[in-house]
Design a protein around this motif. Structure first.
Motif, PDB file in Angstrom:
ATOM      1  N   GLY A  64       0.810  -1.214   0.000  1.00 21.95           N
ATOM      2  CA  GLY A  64       0.000   0.000   0.000  1.00 21.95           C
ATOM      3  C   GLY A  64       0.836   1.253   0.000  1.00 21.95           C
ATOM      4  N   GLN A  65       0.230   2.336  -0.471  1.00 17.35           N
ATOM      5  CA  GLN A  65       0.890   3.633  -0.530  1.00 17.35           C
ATOM      6  C   GLN A  65       0.172   4.695   0.295  1.00 17.35           C
ATOM      7  N   GLY A  66      -0.805   4.288   1.085  1.00 16.15           N
ATOM      8  CA  GLY A  66      -1.496   5.241   1.941  1.00 16.15           C
ATOM      9  C   GLY A  66      -2.450   6.165   1.216  1.00 16.15           C
ATOM     10  N   ARG A  67      -3.072   5.700   0.146  1.00 15.48           N
ATOM     11  CA  ARG A  67      -3.966   6.545  -0.641  1.00 15.48           C
ATOM     12  C   ARG A  67      -5.160   6.996   0.198  1.00 15.48           C
ATOM     13  N   ARG A  68      -5.515   8.268   0.055  1.00 12.76           N
ATOM     14  CA  ARG A  68      -6.665   8.853   0.757  1.00 12.76           C
ATOM     15  C   ARG A  68      -7.423   9.793  -0.179  1.00 12.76           C
ATOM     16  N   GLY A  69      -8.611  10.205   0.281  1.00 13.19           N
ATOM     17  CA  GLY A  69      -9.360  11.218  -0.439  1.00 13.19           C
ATOM     18  C   GLY A  69     -10.080  10.728  -1.671  1.00 13.19           C
ATOM     19  N   VAL A  70     -10.288   9.425  -1.808  1.00 11.16           N
ATOM     20  CA  VAL A  70     -10.987   8.899  -2.982  1.00 11.16           C
ATOM     21  C   VAL A  70     -12.496   8.956  -2.757  1.00 11.16           C
ATOM     22  N   SER A  71     -13.232   8.774  -3.834  1.00  6.46           N
ATOM     23  CA  SER A  71     -14.691   8.744  -3.706  1.00  6.46           C
ATOM     24  C   SER A  71     -15.181   7.429  -3.122  1.00  6.46           C
ATOM     25  N   ILE A  72     -14.595   6.324  -3.577  1.00  7.13           N
ATOM     26  CA  ILE A  72     -15.083   5.006  -3.170  1.00  7.13           C
ATOM     27  C   ILE A  72     -13.944   4.136  -2.672  1.00  7.13           C
ATOM     28  N   VAL A  73     -14.178   3.490  -1.533  1.00  2.53           N
ATOM     29  CA  VAL A  73     -13.265   2.486  -0.990  1.00  2.53           C
ATOM     30  C   VAL A  73     -13.980   1.140  -1.034  1.00  2.53           C
ATOM     31  N   LEU A  74     -13.353   0.164  -1.642  1.00  2.06           N
ATOM     32  CA  LEU A  74     -13.894  -1.193  -1.684  1.00  2.06           C
ATOM     33  C   LEU A  74     -13.146  -2.051  -0.677  1.00  2.06           C
ATOM     34  N   GLY A  75     -13.870  -2.685   0.235  1.00  2.00           N
ATOM     35  CA  GLY A  75     -13.255  -3.563   1.222  1.00  2.00           C
ATOM     36  C   GLY A  75     -13.526  -5.016   0.884  1.00  2.00           C
ATOM     37  N   ILE A  76     -12.455  -5.807   0.762  1.00  2.00           N
ATOM     38  CA  ILE A  76     -12.592  -7.218   0.386  1.00  2.00           C
ATOM     39  C   ILE A  76     -11.871  -8.088   1.407  1.00  2.00           C
ATOM     40  N   PRO A  77     -12.605  -8.721   2.323  1.00  2.00           N
ATOM     41  CA  PRO A  77     -11.972  -9.692   3.217  1.00  2.00           C
ATOM     42  C   PRO A  77     -11.755 -11.015   2.490  1.00  2.00           C
ATOM     43  N   THR A  78     -10.652 -11.667   2.781  1.00  2.00           N
ATOM     44  CA  THR A  78     -10.389 -12.976   2.190  1.00  2.00           C
ATOM     45  C   THR A  78      -9.772 -13.885   3.239  1.00  2.00           C
ATOM     46  N   VAL A  79     -10.076 -15.157   3.165  1.00  2.00           N
ATOM     47  CA  VAL A  79      -9.569 -16.131   4.129  1.00  2.00           C
ATOM     48  C   VAL A  79      -9.036 -17.350   3.385  1.00  2.00           C
ATOM     49  N   LYS A  80      -8.351 -18.196   4.120  1.00  2.00           N
ATOM     50  CA  LYS A  80      -7.818 -19.429   3.554  1.00  2.00           C
ATOM     51  C   LYS A  80      -8.973 -20.375   3.263  1.00  2.00           C
ATOM     52  N   LEU A  98     -11.970  -0.063 -15.686  1.00  2.00           N
ATOM     53  CA  LEU A  98     -11.708   1.273 -15.136  1.00  2.00           C
ATOM     54  C   LEU A  98     -10.824   2.094 -16.066  1.00  2.00           C
ATOM     55  N   ASN A  99     -11.163   3.375 -16.234  1.00  2.00           N
ATOM     56  CA  ASN A  99     -10.267   4.265 -16.969  1.00  2.00           C
ATOM     57  C   ASN A  99      -9.284   4.931 -16.008  1.00  2.00           C
ATOM     58  N   TYR A 100      -8.426   5.788 -16.533  1.00  2.00           N
ATOM     59  CA  TYR A 100      -7.361   6.400 -15.721  1.00  2.00           C
ATOM     60  C   TYR A 100      -7.939   7.207 -14.563  1.00  2.00           C
ATOM     61  N   PHE A 101      -8.941   8.006 -14.829  1.00  2.00           N
ATOM     62  CA  PHE A 101      -9.496   8.884 -13.792  1.00  2.00           C
ATOM     63  C   PHE A 101     -10.222   8.091 -12.708  1.00  2.00           C
ATOM     64  N   GLN A 102     -10.880   7.019 -13.111  1.00  2.00           N
ATOM     65  CA  GLN A 102     -11.546   6.167 -12.119  1.00  2.00           C
ATOM     66  C   GLN A 102     -10.526   5.464 -11.222  1.00  2.00           C
TER      67      GLN A 102
END
Length: 434
Positions: A64-80, A98-102
């Motif tokens: 990760g790079q610490g991105r902030r300030g976006v419109s949408i955050v998608l959370g995806i939990p994953t397990v074994k 997705l295009n560049y701006f998205q």
């Protein structure tokens, strides 16, 4: 917990100690003689074991790079998983259109909800290899919990008829979703909860963003983009602390879907009104009054979508990927005459999750009946194991037919899978006609 997550997004670990700032302040105030201070509820109240490890609430930021300030955050939990993992396919479907701006206005957080460091590293490496540019740009993040985050699951109380393993699974899921929500709360404007085995429609990003903007001035707790479980639920990120705390408060008591219904009722619904919550929704299953039977299956059901609920007409049955030899067995309390049967797989939202290469078989109560029906050149029936007789098979996700009088009465009926599948399996209709 939120302060800890806020301080650990950058790759530097110098600010992780801020997780305890608020708790320490309260403790210092209580040290003044003659001064009474109310201790505010916090995560330690609901998970007291966390006090034993100062770093238990510090997320491991793998990528990760610490991105902030976006419109949408998608959370995806994953397990074994014991079977196939669909995470890469899910990420591909989310990123493909997705295009560049998205891409600049989106953050996808993959939460590897395991404490096995080898497994966590393998998932991170798989994502790094498959999506190097998206990891480098900060679009993709991978995190995991501290090994001390989870409590002792052996002390849980079995409720609602769930097995100990089932209670452990649903309790852990509550904790996983709470962790991910707390981590994501200051990263963007809206948060959408997904699973690691979904397929995104082309144009989903604009659909999410535009509809949220359209509803922005209205009072809502979440917007629903799927009827299935917790998938596709959108929250304002400012509401995530409240939602996560509610889940933590009752994480031992009920499944996450039920808790979501409860907080919706508390926050939004009027006790004086009882609106039809299913108005305008597509029908995802068809209920029938089936005869009494003891049910069993080798298939593991997903969330609350159990075989028992489907048979009673309360839900659909949704199982993880079937393999050869998997079965569903209906043992009737006493031999009965069955005139016909119907098994329909898939529904309008998961049309691909169907049973394939699966037979329908019955067990006549009279042993001599089986011999008469199977032995001989004129028979139309093929014998199976354990004295069962094959009477039908799934075609295009459906198996239905009549059961002739010569096979009656019937002691049991079963479905048998004859080859490994690469998709989940869903029964939206079970009808045993007597």
């Amino acid at each position: 917990m939120s302060k800890g997550s806020n301080g650990t997004h950058p790759t530097s670990t110098t600010t992780t100690t801020t997780i305890f700032t608020e708790t320490k302040t309260v403790m210092q105030l209580t040290g003044h003689p003659g001064r009474q201070v109310f201790l505010q509820p916090n995560i330690y109240h609901y998970m007291p074991h966390l006090r034993q490890h100062p770093d238990s609430l510090i997320p491991n930021l793998i990528l990760g790079q610490g991105r902030r300030g976006v419109s949408i955050v998608l959370g995806i939990p994953t397990v074994k998983r014991d079977k196939q993992n669909y995470l890469v396919s899910t990420l591909n479907s989310l990123l493909y259109s997705l295009n560049y701006f998205q891409r600049q206005d989106l953050l996808i957080i993959v939460f590897v909800a395991e404490v096995d460091s080898t497994f966590v590293s393998s998932i991170a490496e798989t994502i790094r290899k498959n999506f190097p540019k998206d990891v480098q740009s900060g679009l993709l993040e991978v995190i995991s919990p501290s090994p001390h985050y989870y409590p002792d699951f052996t002390a849980l109380t079995e409720t609602f008829g769930d097995s100990k393993d089932r209670v452990k699974w649903r309790t852990k899921q509550n904790l996983d979703f709470s962790f991910l929500m707390q981590y994501a709360q200051d990263r963007g404007t809206y948060y959408v909860q997904l699973e690691d085995d979904v397929v995104a429609k082309a144009g989903y990003f604009n659909d999410l963003k535009n509809f949220a903007a359209q509803e922005a001035s209205k009072p809502w707790l979440y917007l629903e983009f799927s009827h299935l479980g917790f998938i596709g639920k959108m929250f304002r990120t400012r509401d995530l602390p409240t939602v996560a705390e509610f889940f933590l408060m009752f994480h031992r008591d009920k499944p996450i879907d039920w808790l979501l219904d409860h907080i919706l009722w508390v926050k939004v619904c009027s006790p004086e009104k009882d609106a039809d919550k299913d108005f305008g929704k597509q029908t995802l299953y068809q209920a029938h009054n089936n005869p009494a039977a003891e049910l069993s299956s080798s298939l593991k059901h997903y969330q609350q979508h159990s075989l028992h609920r489907a048979y009673r007409g309360e839900d659909f049955f949704w199982a993880l990927t079937p393999i050869q030899g998997d079965y569903i067995l209906l043992n009737f309390s006493q031999p009965i005459h069955i005139s016909g049967y119907l098994f329909r797989s898939g529904n309008i939202e998961t049309s691909g999750d169907k049973f394939h290469n699966t037979t329908v078989e019955v067990l006549p109560s009279n042993a001599s009946t089986r011999d008469k029906q199977v032995i001989g050149s004129s028979t139309l029936h093929k014998g199976s194991d354990k004295a069962f007789i094959i009477i039908g098979a799934f075609e295009n996700g459906v198996s239905e037919g009549e059961i002739e009088e010569a096979l009656q009465p019937i002691s049991a009926l079963r479905l048998v899978v004859h080859s490994d599948s690469d998709v989940w399996a869903l029964l939206s209709e079970i009808f045993i006609k007597v």
